[in-house]
Design a protein around this motif. Structure first.
Motif, short mmCIF file in Angstrom:
data_model
loop_
_atom_site.label_atom_id
_atom_site.label_comp_id
_atom_site.label_asym_id
_atom_site.label_seq_id
_atom_site.Cartn_x
_atom_site.Cartn_y
_atom_site.Cartn_z
N SER A 80 0.82 -1.21 0.00
CA SER A 80 0.00 0.00 0.00
C SER A 80 0.85 1.26 0.00
O SER A 80 0.55 2.21 -0.71
CB SER A 80 -0.96 0.00 1.19
OG SER A 80 -0.24 0.03 2.39
N CYS A 84 1.62 1.75 -4.07
CA CYS A 84 0.50 2.64 -4.39
C CYS A 84 0.87 4.11 -4.25
O CYS A 84 0.66 4.89 -5.17
CB CYS A 84 -0.70 2.32 -3.50
SG CYS A 84 -1.36 0.68 -3.80
N GLY A 88 2.52 5.78 -7.33
CA GLY A 88 1.38 6.59 -7.76
C GLY A 88 1.78 8.03 -7.97
O GLY A 88 1.34 8.67 -8.94
#
Length: 148
Positions: A80, A84, A88
């Motif tokens: 995560s 991410c 991201g």
């Protein structure tokens, strides 16, 4: 993400379709002694999982094994946070400019260069050609307030 990791813990269902072994039974013991510190093991408690060390609180991935529980929480936090959030932001950083600000600035520099090569001033006082339209004279306007 946590749901996917929890699916991996259901491997016990694939092995024997039973979470409780055949020699293990569920039981509840009630103590009737007056002393609160006396604890005794019965037959049904001896087959259960070993008592956990100290005060361990599960993260919710595995309630019986501390090592597996910590492995799953570290795995899910790595995925995560690192994959991410970090990747991201890199993805968003390299996306095309949606507001077209870079394009407008680049176009302005090209227009300035074109006007310098033609010998024109950078900004012309008459943006539109005055011969293409007619403005009212001062007599026609009279006392009309002009707001700029």
């Amino acid at each position: 993400m946590a749901g996917l990791v929890r699916l991996r813990t259901l491997q016990g269902l694939n092995r024997g379709l039973s979470l409780i072994s055949k020699n293990q039974s569920l039981c509840r013991t009630i103590s009737t002694s007056s002393k609160k510190n006396i604890t005794e093991l019965t037959d049904c408690q001896s087959h259960g999982p070993p008592p956990s060390k100290k005060n361990w609180v599960s993260w919710g991935y595995d309630k019986t094994d501390k090592k597996i529980d910590r492995h799953y929480i570290h795995e899910s936090m790595f995925v995560s946070v690192t994959l991410c959030i970090v990747f991201g932001f890199y993805y968003m950083m390299y996306l095309p400019n949606t507001r077209m600000q870079d394009w407008a600035q680049r176009e302005a520099y090209l227009e300035l260069r074109r006007r310098e090569e033609l010998g024109l001033p950078p900004i012309d006082k008459d943006y539109f050609d005055p011969a293409n339209f007619s403005l009212p004279t001062d007599e026609e306007l009279e006392d009309t307030p002009i707001i700029i």
